[in-house]
Write an enzyme that holds these catalytic residues in place. Structure first.
Site, PDB file in Angstrom:
ATOM      1  N   LYS A  83       0.727  -1.434   0.002  1.00  0.00           N
ATOM      2  CA  LYS A  83      -0.101  -0.068  -0.089  1.00  0.00           C
ATOM      3  C   LYS A  83       1.050   1.310   0.038  1.00  0.00           C
ATOM      4  O   LYS A  83       0.282   2.324  -0.263  1.00  0.00           O
ATOM      5  CB  LYS A  83      -0.964   0.031   1.096  1.00  0.00           C
ATOM      6  CG  LYS A  83      -2.166  -0.925   1.043  1.00  0.00           C
ATOM      7  CD  LYS A  83      -3.215  -0.881   2.176  1.00  0.00           C
ATOM      8  CE  LYS A  83      -4.331  -1.806   2.188  1.00  0.00           C
ATOM      9  NZ  LYS A  83      -5.028  -1.763   3.118  1.00  0.00           N
ATOM     10  N   ASP A 124      -9.964   2.913   1.981  1.00  0.00           N
ATOM     11  CA  ASP A 124     -10.422   2.445   3.402  1.00  0.00           C
ATOM     12  C   ASP A 124     -10.601   3.635   4.435  1.00  0.00           C
ATOM     13  O   ASP A 124     -11.476   3.512   5.137  1.00  0.00           O
ATOM     14  CB  ASP A 124      -9.048   1.736   4.063  1.00  0.00           C
ATOM     15  CG  ASP A 124      -8.713   0.450   3.468  1.00  0.00           C
ATOM     16  OD1 ASP A 124      -9.744  -0.190   2.986  1.00  0.00           O
ATOM     17  OD2 ASP A 124      -7.446   0.142   3.447  1.00  0.00           O
TER      18      ASP A 124
END
Ligand code: NAP
Length: 305
Positions: A83, A124
């Site tokens: 990420k 997220d």
């Protein structure tokens, strides 16, 4: 850029006009994203396939990201451990990734006058925000205690800043929590005293005192994944939380962890990780397709996994 040798089925898709999206990470075989995203494509009649693109090392990551520039690509999700490492491989970063979460979990592909541009987003963080909002957790909240100091904790920290709620961070080692707070301070103008808002998970007296003043508790550790008996903190400490507190466990398998069960027994508002998983996927779907996500269909696909 490294090139990617695609299996023949993927080349067939390229020629048949079927668009592709996928998940880049390692390991990824357990992911629920294919079921959720494929159901959404189907429901909206979009001719697209969601695939698993395993990337066990940095060279594989670079190859997978380079392949996103191909004409048939819609975009990708990025997961552990890439990420942050994916950031230098992209052309643009959205604020959700750059300032709020400090990491990318979704990539979009766009044709521009200057060629193809890959943009990194983080869905997220808004999904976490949305989940807490649906719980009614933000109302009157002044302090949030986050357990864990990894990527999900960074998203929670960024959202806490945006909401004006003071975060505290508890990690296995206090030093890890301090480093995570420093990372947050490097991307957002957080108050100076936040750097002292850290503690070790085994410092039970400080943990209890922090719980007493926290209206939101988030588990951002993997403790409880696949183990309905495991908890990131001694469950009797939940008695210290104020009566109106909200508890959010980011773990979605099992859907009800020991932490969530104990919080519900105590009469607290408690939610597992499935809604956040759904919302982050729905936001990614809309970024790739420009269409509202069919939440019911996606939720059903997640639940039947
Ligand atoms: P990560 O970057 O690997 O961070 C994990 C954190 O948990 C680290 O701070 C690590 O501490 C800590 N930790 C690991 N094992 C622990 C243990 N036994 N006791 C205490 N702390 C421990 O992972 P992440 O991306 O933040 O994800 C964390 C969890 O959230 C995972 O279970 C993931 O599946 C879940 N998640 C759910 C969603 C959703 O949509 N529902 C989204 C994102 C993440 P150390 O630094 O000491 O190793």
């Amino acid at each position: 850029m490294p090139t990617v040798r695609e299996p023949s089925s993927e080349i067939d898709a390229h020629h048949s006009g079927v668009k592709r999206a996928g998940l880049i990470g390692h390991p990824i075989a357990h992911s629920r994203s294919p079921a959720m995203q494929q159901a959404a494509f189907g429901a909206l009649g979009i001719s697209a396939r969601y695939e698993l693109w395993d990337a066990p090392d940095a060279a594989a990551l670079a190859g997978r990201v380079a392949a996103l520039r191909q004409l048939d690509m819609l975009g990708a999700n990025i997961t552990i451990p890439w990420k942050e490492a994916v950031i230098p491989l992209l052309d643009d970063l959205d604020d959700s990734a750059y300032h709020i979460a400090g990491a990318v979990n979704t990539i979009t592909r766009a044709e521009t006058a200057h060629g193809v541009r890959l943009t990194g987003y983080n869905t997220d963080a808004p999904a976490l925000d949305q989940t807490l909002d649906k719980q009614g957790a933000w109302s009157g909240a002044q302090r949030m205690l986050i357990l864990g100091a990894g990527g999900a904790a960074q998203a929670a920290l960024g959202i806490a800043f945006m909401r004006g709620v003071e975060p505290w961070l508890a990690a296995r080692r206090a030093e890890t929590a301090r480093e995570a707070m420093a990372k947050l301070a490097a991307r957002l103008p957080v108050p100076e005293h936040w750097r002292d808002h850290t503690l070790a998970l085994d410092d039970l007296s400080t943990l209890t005192a922090t719980l007493r003043d926290s209206q939101i508790l988030i588990n951002a550790t993997p403790v409880g994944v696949g183990d309905a008996g495991a908890s990131p903190l001694p469950l009797d400490l939940l008695a210290a939380l104020p009566s109106g507190a909200a508890v959010l466990d980011l773990i979605y398998a099992p859907p009800e962890t020991a932490l969530i069960r104990a919080a519900r027994v105590r009469g607290l508002r408690a939610e597992g990780g499935l809604p956040m998983l759904l919302y982050q996927g729905a936001l990614a779907f809309t970024l790739w397709t420009g269409q509202p996500a069919p939440l019911d269909v996606m939720s059903h696909a997640l639940a039947i996994e």
